[in-house]
Motif scaffolding. Sequence first.
Motif, PDB file in Angstrom:
ATOM      1  N   LEU A 177       0.845  -1.192   0.000  1.00 16.57           N
ATOM      2  CA  LEU A 177       0.000   0.000   0.000  1.00 16.57           C
ATOM      3  C   LEU A 177       0.883   1.244   0.000  1.00 16.57           C
ATOM      4  O   LEU A 177       1.636   1.486   0.962  1.00 16.57           O
ATOM      5  CB  LEU A 177      -0.922   0.005   1.225  1.00 16.57           C
ATOM      6  N   GLY A 235      -9.191   5.551   2.611  1.00 13.93           N
ATOM      7  CA  GLY A 235      -7.772   5.234   2.608  1.00 13.93           C
ATOM      8  C   GLY A 235      -6.998   5.783   3.784  1.00 13.93           C
ATOM      9  O   GLY A 235      -5.796   5.511   3.908  1.00 13.93           O
ATOM     10  N   VAL A 247      -6.743   0.633   8.003  1.00 15.47           N
ATOM     11  CA  VAL A 247      -6.953   1.339   6.736  1.00 15.47           C
ATOM     12  C   VAL A 247      -8.451   1.464   6.492  1.00 15.47           C
ATOM     13  O   VAL A 247      -9.158   0.469   6.389  1.00 15.47           O
ATOM     14  CB  VAL A 247      -6.305   0.564   5.563  1.00 15.47           C
ATOM     15  N   LEU A 249     -11.840   1.753   4.669  1.00 11.85           N
ATOM     16  CA  LEU A 249     -12.395   1.344   3.381  1.00 11.85           C
ATOM     17  C   LEU A 249     -13.737   2.029   3.158  1.00 11.85           C
ATOM     18  O   LEU A 249     -14.055   3.014   3.814  1.00 11.85           O
ATOM     19  CB  LEU A 249     -12.498  -0.183   3.333  1.00 11.85           C
ATOM     20  N   THR A 266      -5.605   5.788  -3.528  1.00  9.27           N
ATOM     21  CA  THR A 266      -6.894   5.169  -3.869  1.00  9.27           C
ATOM     22  C   THR A 266      -6.715   3.982  -4.807  1.00  9.27           C
ATOM     23  O   THR A 266      -7.421   2.970  -4.693  1.00  9.27           O
ATOM     24  CB  THR A 266      -7.822   6.218  -4.505  1.00  9.27           C
ATOM     25  N   LEU A 269      -6.402   0.503  -3.113  1.00  7.04           N
ATOM     26  CA  LEU A 269      -7.429  -0.024  -2.218  1.00  7.04           C
ATOM     27  C   LEU A 269      -8.177  -1.244  -2.760  1.00  7.04           C
ATOM     28  O   LEU A 269      -8.590  -2.099  -1.967  1.00  7.04           O
ATOM     29  CB  LEU A 269      -8.415   1.086  -1.850  1.00  7.04           C
ATOM     30  N   ALA A 272      -6.721  -4.271  -1.402  1.00  5.83           N
ATOM     31  CA  ALA A 272      -7.020  -4.476   0.014  1.00  5.83           C
ATOM     32  C   ALA A 272      -8.333  -5.222   0.199  1.00  5.83           C
ATOM     33  O   ALA A 272      -8.504  -5.976   1.167  1.00  5.83           O
ATOM     34  CB  ALA A 272      -7.065  -3.130   0.742  1.00  5.83           C
TER      35      ALA A 272
END
Length: 289
Positions: A177, A235, A247, A249, A266, A269, A272
């Motif tokens: 990330l 984020g 983090v 979301l 962004t 994500l 993730a």
Amino acid sequence: MTDRALAVVRAGALTTVQDAGRPGHAHLGVPRSGALDRPAADLVNRLVGNPPGTAVLETTLNGCAVRPRSTVTVAVAGAPCRVTVDGRPAAWGAPVRVPAGSLLDIGPAESGVRAYVGFAGGIAVEPVLGSRSTDLLSGLGPPPLADGTVLPLGRPVGVHARVDVVPQPAPPAELVLRVTLGPRDGWFTPQAVRTFVSSAFRVSSASNRIGLRTEGPALERARPGELPSEGMVLGAVQVPPDGRPVVFLADHPTTGGYPVIAVVRTADLPAAAQAVPGTPVRFVSVRRR
């Protein structure tokens, strides 16, 4: 059985309706919500001929099963999984025609976390603040699916895409990330900031649509006390008192009082959304633009 609707036969662990979300309402305390893996949601919509942002189903870990009441074109992408129609194997990552009354079963994720199921015409539940998305934090939108739920379908508006290869990344073996430090990195010791951008963390099983929680080294504060609540963005990497980064979301709260050490790009994500518990996580600092 000719009406444009589908019946939920097996709801799965957590299956929700998601579209592009409802950004722009943070001043009302409303999160943006929407599909966590937006590229996967956009892909299934393209495959069945829907415009981007049309409402789809987002499954979690063990899929779901539905029975359409009229013949419909369907596509499944996101987390790789077994797809069957009336027990017969069907394609993943490609348009599939499901006859009226047939059972469409989306199996457990073979890797990753969330599969996306697009239907030609889209899920046509009533929008709330311009979106059909389920928001787990505020409770807006339709509730998570339950066995026996009936969902209306819209009318198809396009032609499904014909593709030879689905441009879909695999779920991450390691979640990298990229972050921009701040705005509250000064609330942590210099060593804690170095630890944040150099140490390995892991995805926690406590992660959900609100936030990806991590396990690993605790980040030490440089100053005591708490912040007054301030605005939170998608984020944002918030650090609660236990020192483990979270983090935020799509269903994240719009305000919070724990310091934000950094903000994730962004574009990183969607990965993730597919990181299973135990996946290694690294935060990589990049310069402010």
